[in-house]
Design an enzyme around this catalytic site. Structure first.
Site, PDB file in Angstrom:
ATOM      1  N   TRP A  67      31.854 -37.838  22.024  1.00  0.00           N
ATOM      2  CA  TRP A  67      32.508 -36.629  22.362  1.00  0.00           C
ATOM      3  C   TRP A  67      30.923 -35.649  22.691  1.00  0.00           C
ATOM      4  CZ3 TRP A  67      34.447 -32.667  18.932  1.00  0.00           C
ATOM      5  CH2 TRP A  67      33.926 -32.679  17.326  1.00  0.00           C
ATOM      6  N   ASP A  68      29.834 -36.471  21.459  1.00  0.00           N
ATOM      7  CA  ASP A  68      28.525 -35.720  21.291  1.00  0.00           C
ATOM      8  C   ASP A  68      28.508 -35.376  22.382  1.00  0.00           C
ATOM      9  OD1 ASP A  68      29.181 -37.879  19.089  1.00  0.00           O
ATOM     10  OD2 ASP A  68      27.120 -38.367  18.692  1.00  0.00           O
ATOM     11  N   GLU A  91      36.694 -37.032  10.615  1.00  0.00           N
ATOM     12  CA  GLU A  91      36.891 -38.363   9.997  1.00  0.00           C
ATOM     13  C   GLU A  91      37.433 -39.244   9.087  1.00  0.00           C
ATOM     14  OE1 GLU A  91      33.789 -39.781  12.352  1.00  0.00           O
ATOM     15  OE2 GLU A  91      34.251 -39.243  13.821  1.00  0.00           O
ATOM     16  N   LYS A 129      34.566 -33.554   6.860  1.00  0.00           N
ATOM     17  CA  LYS A 129      32.957 -34.720   7.074  1.00  0.00           C
ATOM     18  C   LYS A 129      32.208 -33.436   8.068  1.00  0.00           C
ATOM     19  CE  LYS A 129      31.746 -38.874   9.164  1.00  0.00           C
ATOM     20  NZ  LYS A 129      32.516 -39.995   9.984  1.00  0.00           N
ATOM     21  N   GLN A 130      33.190 -32.628   8.937  1.00  0.00           N
ATOM     22  CA  GLN A 130      32.368 -31.620   9.732  1.00  0.00           C
ATOM     23  C   GLN A 130      33.096 -31.272  10.364  1.00  0.00           C
ATOM     24  OE1 GLN A 130      31.019 -34.407  13.187  1.00  0.00           O
ATOM     25  NE2 GLN A 130      32.943 -35.809  13.164  1.00  0.00           N
TER      26      GLN A 130
HETATM   27  O1  IFM Z   1      31.168 -38.618  17.227  1.00  0.00           O
HETATM   28  C1  IFM Z   1      30.680 -39.032  16.201  1.00  0.00           C
HETATM   29  C2  IFM Z   1      30.919 -38.281  15.456  1.00  0.00           C
HETATM   30  O2  IFM Z   1      32.497 -37.389  15.167  1.00  0.00           O
HETATM   31  C3  IFM Z   1      30.967 -38.428  13.597  1.00  0.00           C
HETATM   32  N1  IFM Z   1      30.732 -39.898  13.247  1.00  0.00           N
HETATM   33  C4  IFM Z   1      29.224 -40.153  14.323  1.00  0.00           C
HETATM   34  C5  IFM Z   1      29.502 -40.050  15.464  1.00  0.00           C
HETATM   35  C6  IFM Z   1      28.568 -40.320  16.574  1.00  0.00           C
HETATM   36  O3  IFM Z   1      27.568 -39.991  16.451  1.00  0.00           O
END
Ligand code: IFM
Length: 568
Positions: free
Chosen positions: A171-172, A312, A424-425
């Site tokens: 999704w990046d 995640e 995590k984010q």
């Molecule tokens: O897509 C990301 C994910 O959200 C977090 N871990 C790394 C992946 C790739 O950058």
């Protein structure tokens, strides 16, 4: 990160008295690649071919006289079987043409081409050299990784700069890198949208394999379009491996792709793309979500179980608010596109209805899921709930662990972190970034921020820039600056400690969004783009371009509130 060889043994050779070549095929998909190179020397010299199989070399011996400069030029042509059946011969011809033009002309053409790119994509910041360097670095890395003439390639999470994530796309691309391209180089954004369109077969196969309808895009994608997320991590020093569940459970990527396509359409008004390609992806993705949502009679609502949201650290959760809310947004957008097609291009609407086996019953089902899909919300605290049971996790004072380079998951271990209230984010914060006040009134957005921002350890490089963007929009100016500074140092200062695996492409795209959507406050309203700047206190001026409905505008924002917009 282990390097892996994806090439068959190389064939090499020499040509004429100063050219060498190599060619090989990739092991899995059998793509052929050839390079033909020349080393040109202006002085009198004696070439000698050296090297071994796989590493051809040409060596020159020359006598240098004092104050008599000698120029050495290396020219290399690269072709693959994706552009020609005969990459080696084509590379030889391309090299011959380049030799004929000569270095000076090639260099001029190169500079002219880059000038054109920077004219549209540059961001100029007055008053902060580091931020200026960081944003140009970021834009450059997204631009060099974006396929220029190819609808069959995506951008790997680490761009082309390192082996991390084996070149797979996440999704990046759609939510982090594409926005910069949509707004400044829409042709490149179009290429990336088409990459997903061409991989609908893989997305449909994944939906069928999982027992759903429509198109379910893979969490990690390569050129096959199939799910390619590895199932296990490589063994650690004790031989222990961890099961990777994202390929099974991180499903929001289907809505993320639809989101990028809707944004592309709104910014460009490329109706042709929507008619011929985008609508098919968006409508078939909506069929997936309508089949994915389960009716829960006891609660009298639809729910989505067994997923991973952007956070995640917590796997196999029920009712991830990001997943559910974006699924609802996806269904709403699909109905909008369907209605538009039916009135503006009824033949295309009929074609898609037939091809995707849609009917009045599908519309009704979509509408029902939109109305009755559970969006976890705590009415007392007036906040969204990240997922069912999130607040039962053990609380942790995340800020007490600052300063640090490594994620708290690596401090506490994978297993322990699953039971901790650490994010995590950007997750609920990511929803604020994407939907703004369409998600909830400002007071609720502020409550969400105050609840979730302190819990985030930014264990993913995708996180700080999105937080900076949202902090700027919510009026937390100092915090927005600090988060932006964190995001700007991810590769330039290696502040996640893993730049050796490759450049963090999403962090680069995220930095552009933090500036343009965050500090400049650019967004699309129903009446077109609007700005609401909140520049960091030491930035005297910010300038960038955006392309809207085929026209390019240069926007200059001054510290203190001045705004100047000119057509280019
Ligand atoms: O897509 C990301 C994910 O959200 C977090 N871990 C790394 C992946 C790739 O950058």
């Amino acid at each position: 990160m282990t390097a892996f060889n994806h090439w068959q043994p190389w064939q090499t050779g020499q040509h004429g008295n100063d050219e060498i070549w190599v060619q090989s095929r990739t092991l899995q998909n059998r793509y052929g690649m050839a390079m033909h190179g020349a080393l040109l020397c202006s002085g009198r010299h004696q070439p000698r071919f050296t090297g071994d199989a796989g590493h051809p070399e040409v060596e020159y011996t020359l006598n240098l006289a004092e104050r008599r400069p000698v120029t050495i030029t290396k020219l290399v042509a690269v072709h693959t079987t994706r552009d020609t059946d005969q990459p080696l011969i084509t590379a030889q011809h391309t090299l011959a043409a380049a030799r004929q033009k000569g270095y000076d002309r090639l260099y001029k053409e190169h500079c002219r081409a880059w000038e054109k790119v920077w004219e549209l994509s540059d961001v100029e910041i007055e008053g902060d050299e580091f931020s200026q360097q960081a944003i140009r670095f970021s834009i450059y890395h997204v631009l060099i990784a974006a396929p220029q003439h190819d609808e069959q390639a995506n951008i790997g999470a680490k761009t082309l700069s390192g082996p991390g994530y084996r070149g797979h796309a996440f999704w990046d691309t759609e939510l982090f890198m594409v926005p910069l391209l949509t707004a400044t180089q829409p042709k490149l954004s179009h290429n990336l949208m088409m990459y997903r369109y061409h991989r609908l077969a893989g997305a449909r196969a994944k939906a069928v394999a999982e027992g759903y309808q429509g198109a379910m895009f893979p969490w990690e994608s390569d050129d096959t379009g199939e799910e390619v997320t590895p199932k296990w991590t490589p063994p650690d020093s004790k031989g222990k491996r961890i099961r990777i569940w994202t390929g099974d459970l991180e499903q929001h990527v289907t809505s993320d792709i639809a989101y990028a396509m809707m944004q592309y359409w709104r910014w460009t008004r490329d109706d042709e793309f929507m008619r011929q390609h985008g609508a098919e992806v968006i409508l078939d993705g909506a069929s997936f979500w309508a089949s994915r949502a389960e009716w829960k009679p006891e609660q009298a609502r639809y729910e989505i179980h067994h997923v991973i949201g952007p956070d995640e650290y917590h796997e196999d959760v029920n009712n991830s608010v990001f997943t559910n809310r974006m699924a609802r947004w996806h269904l709403e957008s699909a109905l909008e596109v369907w209605d538009w097609l039916a009135s503006a291009h009824p033949d295309d609407a009929r074609r898609l209805v037939e091809q995707l086996e849609l009917s009045e019953a599908s519309r009704q089902r979509w509408q029902e899921v939109i109305q009755r899909l559970y969006i976890p919300f705590d009415t007392e605290r007036q906040i969204h709930i990240q997922y069912d049971g999130f607040f039962d996790l053990k609380p942790v004072d995340v800020l007490a662990f600052e300063p640090r380079v490594h994620s708290l998951q690596s401090v506490f271990s994978y297993e322990t972190t699953r039971g901790l209230r650490i994010i995590k984010q950007a997750d609920v914060v990511m929803l604020i970034a994407l939907l703004g006040e369409e998600l909830a009134p400002r007071e609720v957005l502020l409550n969400n921020w105050n609840t979730y921002y302190p819990l985030c350890d930014h264990g993913s490089s995708l996180s700080p820039a999105v937080h900076a963007w949202v902090a700027a929009r919510l009026g937390f100016d100092q915090l927005a600056w600090e988060l932006f500074r964190h995001a700007a140092g991810i590769d330039l200062e290696d502040n996640k400690g893993n730049s050796r695996d490759g450049i963090h492409g999403a962090a680069c795209g995220g930095l552009w969004q933090a500036i343009v959507f965050g500090f400049a406050g650019l967004r699309l309203s129903e009446n077109g783009p609007i700005l609401d700047p909140r520049l960091p206190a030491h930035w005297q001026q910010l300038r960038f371009c955006v392309s809207f409905h085929g026209k390019t505008y240069q926007i200059t924002l001054l510290q203190g509130g001045g705004i100047n917009i000119s057509k280019r």
